[in-house]
Write a protein that holds these residues in place. Sequence first.
Motif, PDB file in Angstrom:
ATOM      1  N   LEU A 185       0.836  -1.197   0.000  1.00 32.45           N
ATOM      2  CA  LEU A 185       0.000   0.000   0.000  1.00 32.45           C
ATOM      3  C   LEU A 185       0.872   1.249   0.000  1.00 32.45           C
ATOM      4  O   LEU A 185       1.815   1.355   0.781  1.00 32.45           O
ATOM      5  CB  LEU A 185      -0.878  -0.023   1.252  1.00 32.45           C
ATOM      6  CG  LEU A 185      -1.862   1.106   1.458  1.00 32.45           C
ATOM      7  CD1 LEU A 185      -2.939   1.081   0.380  1.00 32.45           C
ATOM      8  CD2 LEU A 185      -2.510   0.972   2.832  1.00 32.45           C
ATOM      9  N   ILE A 186       0.536   2.198  -0.889  1.00 33.85           N
ATOM     10  CA  ILE A 186       1.240   3.473  -0.967  1.00 33.85           C
ATOM     11  C   ILE A 186       0.206   4.586  -1.030  1.00 33.85           C
ATOM     12  O   ILE A 186      -0.792   4.467  -1.733  1.00 33.85           O
ATOM     13  CB  ILE A 186       2.167   3.540  -2.197  1.00 33.85           C
ATOM     14  CG1 ILE A 186       3.294   2.520  -2.066  1.00 33.85           C
ATOM     15  CG2 ILE A 186       2.728   4.950  -2.386  1.00 33.85           C
ATOM     16  CD1 ILE A 186       4.258   2.501  -3.228  1.00 33.85           C
ATOM     17  N   VAL A 187       0.451   5.670  -0.304  1.00 32.03           N
ATOM     18  CA  VAL A 187      -0.389   6.860  -0.373  1.00 32.03           C
ATOM     19  C   VAL A 187       0.334   7.892  -1.219  1.00 32.03           C
ATOM     20  O   VAL A 187       1.520   8.146  -1.020  1.00 32.03           O
ATOM     21  CB  VAL A 187      -0.663   7.445   1.033  1.00 32.03           C
ATOM     22  CG1 VAL A 187      -1.375   8.789   0.937  1.00 32.03           C
ATOM     23  CG2 VAL A 187      -1.473   6.467   1.864  1.00 32.03           C
ATOM     24  N   VAL A 188      -0.388   8.472  -2.182  1.00 33.52           N
ATOM     25  CA  VAL A 188       0.139   9.571  -2.990  1.00 33.52           C
ATOM     26  C   VAL A 188      -0.823  10.733  -2.832  1.00 33.52           C
ATOM     27  O   VAL A 188      -1.990  10.635  -3.209  1.00 33.52           O
ATOM     28  CB  VAL A 188       0.281   9.184  -4.480  1.00 33.52           C
ATOM     29  CG1 VAL A 188       0.754  10.380  -5.297  1.00 33.52           C
ATOM     30  CG2 VAL A 188       1.229   8.009  -4.642  1.00 33.52           C
ATOM     31  N   THR A 189      -0.357  11.823  -2.244  1.00 32.52           N
ATOM     32  CA  THR A 189      -1.191  13.013  -2.116  1.00 32.52           C
ATOM     33  C   THR A 189      -1.017  13.871  -3.368  1.00 32.52           C
ATOM     34  O   THR A 189      -0.073  13.699  -4.132  1.00 32.52           O
ATOM     35  CB  THR A 189      -0.813  13.839  -0.871  1.00 32.52           C
ATOM     36  OG1 THR A 189       0.504  14.371  -1.048  1.00 32.52           O
ATOM     37  CG2 THR A 189      -0.866  12.990   0.389  1.00 32.52           C
ATOM     38  N   GLY A 190      -1.955  14.777  -3.584  1.00 30.47           N
ATOM     39  CA  GLY A 190      -1.878  15.641  -4.751  1.00 30.47           C
ATOM     40  C   GLY A 190      -2.000  14.874  -6.054  1.00 30.47           C
ATOM     41  O   GLY A 190      -1.387  15.214  -7.057  1.00 30.47           O
ATOM     42  N   ALA A 191      -2.817  13.814  -6.057  1.00 30.62           N
ATOM     43  CA  ALA A 191      -2.925  12.933  -7.221  1.00 30.62           C
ATOM     44  C   ALA A 191      -3.951  13.403  -8.247  1.00 30.62           C
ATOM     45  O   ALA A 191      -4.252  12.674  -9.183  1.00 30.62           O
ATOM     46  CB  ALA A 191      -3.245  11.509  -6.760  1.00 30.62           C
ATOM     47  N   SER A 192      -4.470  14.603  -8.089  1.00 30.87           N
ATOM     48  CA  SER A 192      -5.455  15.104  -9.051  1.00 30.87           C
ATOM     49  C   SER A 192      -4.841  15.385 -10.409  1.00 30.87           C
ATOM     50  O   SER A 192      -5.445  15.109 -11.450  1.00 30.87           O
ATOM     51  CB  SER A 192      -6.103  16.397  -8.530  1.00 30.87           C
ATOM     52  OG  SER A 192      -6.806  16.150  -7.341  1.00 30.87           O
ATOM     53  N   THR A 193      -3.653  15.967 -10.430  1.00 29.27           N
ATOM     54  CA  THR A 193      -3.022  16.377 -11.682  1.00 29.27           C
ATOM     55  C   THR A 193      -1.501  16.281 -11.565  1.00 29.27           C
ATOM     56  O   THR A 193      -0.962  16.034 -10.482  1.00 29.27           O
ATOM     57  CB  THR A 193      -3.364  17.850 -12.021  1.00 29.27           C
ATOM     58  OG1 THR A 193      -2.889  18.682 -10.970  1.00 29.27           O
ATOM     59  CG2 THR A 193      -4.852  18.058 -12.225  1.00 29.27           C
ATOM     60  N   GLY A 194      -0.848  16.519 -12.653  1.00 30.00           N
ATOM     61  CA  GLY A 194       0.599  16.684 -12.665  1.00 30.00           C
ATOM     62  C   GLY A 194       1.390  15.494 -12.152  1.00 30.00           C
ATOM     63  O   GLY A 194       1.051  14.335 -12.398  1.00 30.00           O
ATOM     64  N   LEU A 195       2.461  15.813 -11.415  1.00 31.61           N
ATOM     65  CA  LEU A 195       3.355  14.777 -10.904  1.00 31.61           C
ATOM     66  C   LEU A 195       2.658  13.807  -9.962  1.00 31.61           C
ATOM     67  O   LEU A 195       2.965  12.616  -9.963  1.00 31.61           O
ATOM     68  CB  LEU A 195       4.550  15.404 -10.201  1.00 31.61           C
ATOM     69  CG  LEU A 195       5.557  16.093 -11.100  1.00 31.61           C
ATOM     70  CD1 LEU A 195       6.625  16.791 -10.267  1.00 31.61           C
ATOM     71  CD2 LEU A 195       6.192  15.100 -12.044  1.00 31.61           C
ATOM     72  N   GLY A 196       1.744  14.304  -9.149  1.00 35.61           N
ATOM     73  CA  GLY A 196       1.016  13.422  -8.239  1.00 35.61           C
ATOM     74  C   GLY A 196       0.204  12.380  -8.985  1.00 35.61           C
ATOM     75  O   GLY A 196       0.224  11.189  -8.653  1.00 35.61           O
ATOM     76  N   ALA A 197      -0.517  12.807 -10.022  1.00 38.63           N
ATOM     77  CA  ALA A 197      -1.324  11.880 -10.824  1.00 38.63           C
ATOM     78  C   ALA A 197      -0.428  10.891 -11.556  1.00 38.63           C
ATOM     79  O   ALA A 197      -0.704   9.690 -11.586  1.00 38.63           O
ATOM     80  CB  ALA A 197      -2.198  12.656 -11.806  1.00 38.63           C
ATOM     81  N   ALA A 198       0.661  11.390 -12.128  1.00 41.71           N
ATOM     82  CA  ALA A 198       1.578  10.508 -12.857  1.00 41.71           C
ATOM     83  C   ALA A 198       2.215   9.486 -11.918  1.00 41.71           C
ATOM     84  O   ALA A 198       2.354   8.308 -12.264  1.00 41.71           O
ATOM     85  CB  ALA A 198       2.656  11.349 -13.547  1.00 41.71           C
TER      86      ALA A 198
END
Length: 128
Positions: A10-23
């Motif tokens: 399991l990994i949490v990625v914040t700011g995943a809406s756009t940009g580097l977070g989504a990628a």
Amino acid sequence: MPTTMSARGLIVVTGASTGLGAATARELARQDFHVLAGVRRDSDAEAIRAANSEPVILDITQPEHPRQLARRIASDPEGPPLQALGNNAGRPSTFRTHPHTWSATARPPAAHAHARETGGCGRVPRRA
């Protein structure tokens, strides 16, 4: 509640809406991690939803959202321990923190002292 079914963890990625977070969220999901992809709005959640990618509403300006995420991680019956946190969430320039707290995007006071002692970047100085 979805469960973690990935073999890699399991990994949490914040700011995943756009940009580097989504990628980042998409690539980790492609590599068979179960990604909790932090997004600010329901409309952003649909854009990131995919195999191994579970969107979670996470607005860092809302104190309850990180608590909900922590409960989601802790209550996952199949979940291996959290493998990593990718913090890509930004914050508005008008956002102020309480003087006795620190944000995920700023170093805590102890980290500043450690950086001064080690020359920054967590390096351990060589002993003569």
